[in-house]
Motif scaffolding. Structure first.
Motif, PDB file in Angstrom:
ATOM      1  N   GLY A 187       0.932  44.057   8.665  1.00 35.30           N
ATOM      2  CA  GLY A 187       1.242  45.107   7.708  1.00 35.30           C
ATOM      3  C   GLY A 187       0.361  45.008   6.477  1.00 35.30           C
ATOM      4  O   GLY A 187      -0.612  44.244   6.444  1.00 35.30           O
ATOM      5  N   GLU A 188       0.699  45.776   5.469  1.00 30.87           N
ATOM      6  CA  GLU A 188      -0.103  45.821   4.256  1.00 30.87           C
ATOM      7  C   GLU A 188       0.428  44.864   3.196  1.00 30.87           C
ATOM      8  O   GLU A 188       1.586  44.450   3.238  1.00 30.87           O
ATOM      9  N   ILE A 189      -0.434  44.507   2.265  1.00 34.45           N
ATOM     10  CA  ILE A 189      -0.009  43.718   1.114  1.00 34.45           C
ATOM     11  C   ILE A 189       0.782  44.645   0.190  1.00 34.45           C
ATOM     12  O   ILE A 189       0.262  45.678  -0.244  1.00 34.45           O
ATOM     13  N   THR A 201      -2.032  31.630  -8.598  1.00 33.54           N
ATOM     14  CA  THR A 201      -2.690  31.318  -7.326  1.00 33.54           C
ATOM     15  C   THR A 201      -2.078  32.141  -6.215  1.00 33.54           C
ATOM     16  O   THR A 201      -0.868  32.091  -5.990  1.00 33.54           O
ATOM     17  N   LEU A 202      -2.912  32.896  -5.504  1.00 30.71           N
ATOM     18  CA  LEU A 202      -2.467  33.730  -4.389  1.00 30.71           C
ATOM     19  C   LEU A 202      -3.287  33.385  -3.150  1.00 30.71           C
ATOM     20  O   LEU A 202      -4.468  33.699  -3.057  1.00 30.71           O
ATOM     21  N   PHE A 203      -2.641  32.710  -2.192  1.00 24.37           N
ATOM     22  CA  PHE A 203      -3.254  32.392  -0.902  1.00 24.37           C
ATOM     23  C   PHE A 203      -2.512  33.159   0.191  1.00 24.37           C
ATOM     24  O   PHE A 203      -1.337  32.889   0.459  1.00 24.37           O
ATOM     25  N   VAL A 204      -3.189  34.104   0.833  1.00 22.54           N
ATOM     26  CA  VAL A 204      -2.609  34.795   1.989  1.00 22.54           C
ATOM     27  C   VAL A 204      -3.689  34.899   3.063  1.00 22.54           C
ATOM     28  O   VAL A 204      -3.917  35.953   3.660  1.00 22.54           O
ATOM     29  N   GLU A 205      -4.365  33.793   3.310  1.00 27.18           N
ATOM     30  CA  GLU A 205      -5.478  33.762   4.261  1.00 27.18           C
ATOM     31  C   GLU A 205      -4.982  33.632   5.701  1.00 27.18           C
ATOM     32  O   GLU A 205      -3.882  33.159   5.966  1.00 27.18           O
ATOM     33  N   PHE A 206      -5.829  34.067   6.644  1.00 26.44           N
ATOM     34  CA  PHE A 206      -5.634  33.834   8.082  1.00 26.44           C
ATOM     35  C   PHE A 206      -4.278  34.335   8.573  1.00 26.44           C
ATOM     36  O   PHE A 206      -3.444  33.578   9.083  1.00 26.44           O
ATOM     37  N   ASN A 207      -4.080  35.638   8.374  1.00 24.15           N
ATOM     38  CA  ASN A 207      -2.950  36.354   8.937  1.00 24.15           C
ATOM     39  C   ASN A 207      -3.498  37.587   9.649  1.00 24.15           C
ATOM     40  O   ASN A 207      -4.653  37.584  10.075  1.00 24.15           O
ATOM     41  N   HIS A 208      -2.700  38.634   9.762  1.00 17.16           N
ATOM     42  CA  HIS A 208      -3.145  39.880  10.400  1.00 17.16           C
ATOM     43  C   HIS A 208      -2.889  41.063   9.468  1.00 17.16           C
ATOM     44  O   HIS A 208      -2.543  42.158   9.923  1.00 17.16           O
ATOM     45  N   LEU A 209      -3.059  40.839   8.193  1.00 15.59           N
ATOM     46  CA  LEU A 209      -2.805  41.889   7.211  1.00 15.59           C
ATOM     47  C   LEU A 209      -3.870  42.977   7.299  1.00 15.59           C
ATOM     48  O   LEU A 209      -5.041  42.685   7.538  1.00 15.59           O
ATOM     49  N   SER A 210      -3.457  44.202   7.083  1.00 13.46           N
ATOM     50  CA  SER A 210      -4.376  45.342   7.207  1.00 13.46           C
ATOM     51  C   SER A 210      -4.233  46.256   5.990  1.00 13.46           C
ATOM     52  O   SER A 210      -3.431  46.004   5.091  1.00 13.46           O
ATOM     53  N   GLY A 211      -5.022  47.319   5.988  1.00 13.51           N
ATOM     54  CA  GLY A 211      -4.984  48.246   4.875  1.00 13.51           C
ATOM     55  C   GLY A 211      -5.810  47.764   3.700  1.00 13.51           C
ATOM     56  O   GLY A 211      -6.460  46.715   3.749  1.00 13.51           O
ATOM     57  N   ALA A 212      -5.785  48.531   2.643  1.00  7.91           N
ATOM     58  CA  ALA A 212      -6.563  48.202   1.447  1.00  7.91           C
ATOM     59  C   ALA A 212      -5.848  47.138   0.611  1.00  7.91           C
ATOM     60  O   ALA A 212      -4.634  46.995   0.683  1.00  7.91           O
ATOM     61  N   ILE A 213      -6.637  46.405  -0.168  1.00  6.25           N
ATOM     62  CA  ILE A 213      -6.052  45.486  -1.141  1.00  6.25           C
ATOM     63  C   ILE A 213      -5.510  46.329  -2.287  1.00  6.25           C
ATOM     64  O   ILE A 213      -6.260  47.085  -2.905  1.00  6.25           O
ATOM     65  N   PRO A 214      -4.225  46.245  -2.589  1.00  7.74           N
ATOM     66  CA  PRO A 214      -3.678  47.083  -3.665  1.00  7.74           C
ATOM     67  C   PRO A 214      -4.373  46.809  -4.995  1.00  7.74           C
ATOM     68  O   PRO A 214      -4.595  45.652  -5.362  1.00  7.74           O
ATOM     69  N   SER A 215      -4.719  47.878  -5.692  1.00  8.41           N
ATOM     70  CA  SER A 215      -5.382  47.699  -6.987  1.00  8.41           C
ATOM     71  C   SER A 215      -4.505  46.932  -7.959  1.00  8.41           C
ATOM     72  O   SER A 215      -5.005  46.285  -8.888  1.00  8.41           O
ATOM     73  N   ALA A 216      -3.169  46.976  -7.740  1.00  3.70           N
ATOM     74  CA  ALA A 216      -2.246  46.258  -8.627  1.00  3.70           C
ATOM     75  C   ALA A 216      -2.493  44.765  -8.621  1.00  3.70           C
ATOM     76  O   ALA A 216      -2.220  44.078  -9.615  1.00  3.70           O
ATOM     77  N   ILE A 217      -3.018  44.235  -7.509  1.00  2.00           N
ATOM     78  CA  ILE A 217      -3.314  42.796  -7.443  1.00  2.00           C
ATOM     79  C   ILE A 217      -4.347  42.426  -8.497  1.00  2.00           C
ATOM     80  O   ILE A 217      -4.273  41.361  -9.129  1.00  2.00           O
ATOM     81  N   PHE A 218      -5.305  43.315  -8.717  1.00  8.83           N
ATOM     82  CA  PHE A 218      -6.370  43.028  -9.670  1.00  8.83           C
ATOM     83  C   PHE A 218      -5.940  43.268 -11.121  1.00  8.83           C
ATOM     84  O   PHE A 218      -6.750  43.111 -12.032  1.00  8.83           O
ATOM     85  N   ASN A 219      -4.675  43.610 -11.303  1.00  5.46           N
ATOM     86  CA  ASN A 219      -4.138  43.767 -12.653  1.00  5.46           C
ATOM     87  C   ASN A 219      -3.233  42.610 -13.062  1.00  5.46           C
ATOM     88  O   ASN A 219      -2.600  42.661 -14.112  1.00  5.46           O
TER      89      ASN A 219
END
Length: 385
Positions: A187-189, A201-219
């Protein structure tokens, strides 16, 4: 990399928990006997204890506060921390563990626990620290973690959780460390994670996430590390992605399906030390603004669709140790003199591009260089006058 963050955070947490124990609340809805019953239930659900640590130590003949892995609060003598890490224990987690009402820290790192996590863990409202990494926990990602309002550290790395990341994690407004890497999440973030304004610190590596990275993460202005390597993320990066990330030092986005241009706004992430964008579909030129990232130590841009020429401003990266831009469409001649003042540079990989011109023997004068990969280009080997 993540192990270093774990150690630093755990050490700091042990210091803080000492003060928390001294100031525990005076009203006790349950007793130490309740804590003992809860832990004995956990012991009954452990099917393998190869070192016999619990089977010989967790007995009625001694106080629960003296048991291996158990720490009690000094004032009220209630179980405040449970650390069973690295004991090779196998078994499941019983719902009775949710009765440890004074528990602040739960560490089951590097064992063989399996099965689903009981919903009753949501009753542990004082919890600040949870590490379940490197186990075999499975099932849908437990939404109950979003019901732990004091949580500061959550590490579920290297398990077998499936399903999507629940939006309820956005309730953890005190969260500083989140690792969900190496599971089978899809699914999506959730854009709601942008509410985690204390997250570092945000680690969500090596899964099956799809879709765009939400711009909110960069805020999330408190972020120091963003690690999303090894997913199926797509879309482009916001052109202003670094406008609100003053403390960012590491960003790992390799091995996804990201596209579009590399934002020139990266120059505003002025503390960046590691930038990893390899194995995506980024296009356009390497922005010259990368030359403003004077703290950068590792720059990975390989296996994209980058073109144009190598910007001369790369030579401003005097702290750079590794530079990789292999398997792209970058062309033109290279002025190797831009690397001469980069006293830390050890590895250069620009193979499988379209570079042309003279390959001077002076490239051998780059002081610390140990690995140079320029194969599959169109260089002419010669000397400079």
């Amino acid at each position: 990399m993540e192990k270093m963050f774990d150690c630093i955070f755990a050490y700091a947490f042990l210091i803080s928990i000492t003060f928390q124990m001294l100031s525990s609340e005076s009203k006790q809805p349950m007793s130490l006997a309740t804590d003992q019953t809860s832990l004995l239930s956990l012991k009954q659900h452990i099917t393998s204890d190869p070192s016999l640590l619990l089977s010989t130590n967790w007995t009625n003949s001694s106080s629960v506060c003296s048991w291996i892995g158990v720490t009690c609060s000094l004032r009220h003598q209630r179980v405040a921390a449970l650390n069973l890490s690295n004991m090779a224990l196998s078994g499941t987690i019983p719902p009775q563990l949710g009765h440890l009402s004074f528990l602040v820290s739960l560490d089951l790192t590097n064992n063989l626990f399996h099965g689903d996590l009981p919903h009753e863990l949501s009753l542990l409202r004082r919890l600040k620290f949870i590490s379940l990494r490197i186990n075999n926990f499975a099932g849908e990602f437990p939404p109950m973690f979003g019901q732990l309002p004091k949580l500061e550290y959550l590490n579920l790395r290297n398990n077998s959780f499936i399903g999507s990341i629940p939006k309820s994690l956005s309730n953890l407004t005190n969260l500083q460390f989140l690792s969900l890497s190496s599971n089978s999440l899809s699914g999506e973030i959730p854009k709601e994670l942008g509410r985690l304004q204390t997250l570092q610190t945000l680690f969500v590596e090596f899964n099956h996430l799809s879709g765009a990275i939400p711009s909110a993460i960069f805020n999330i202005s408190s972020l120091v590390t963003i690690a999303l390597t090894g997913n199926e993320l797509s879309g482009s990066l916001p052109t202003d992605m670094c406008s609100n990330l003053p403390f960012l030092t590491r960003i790992y986005l390799s091995d996804n399906q990201l596209s579009g241009a590399i934002p020139t706004n990266l120059s505003q992430c002025s503390r960046l030390e590691i930038l990893s964008f390899s194995y995506n579909s980024f296009s356009g030129q390497i922005p010259s603004e990368i030359g403003y990232l004077t703290s950068l130590e590792k720059l990975y841009l390989g296996a994209n669709n980058l073109n144009g020429i190598l910007p001369h401003e790369i030579g401003n990266l005097h702290s750079l140790v590794e530079f990789a831009a292999e398997h792209n469409e970058i062309g033109g001649s290279i002025d190797f003199s831009i690397f001469m003042n980069m006293s830390s540079l050890q590895n250069i990989n620009m193979g499988y591009n379209k570079f042309t011109g003279n390959l001077s023997r002076d490239v051998g004068n780059i002081t610390m260089l140990t690995n140079l990969h320029l194969s599959e280009n169109h260089f002419i080997i010669g000397t400079t006058e």
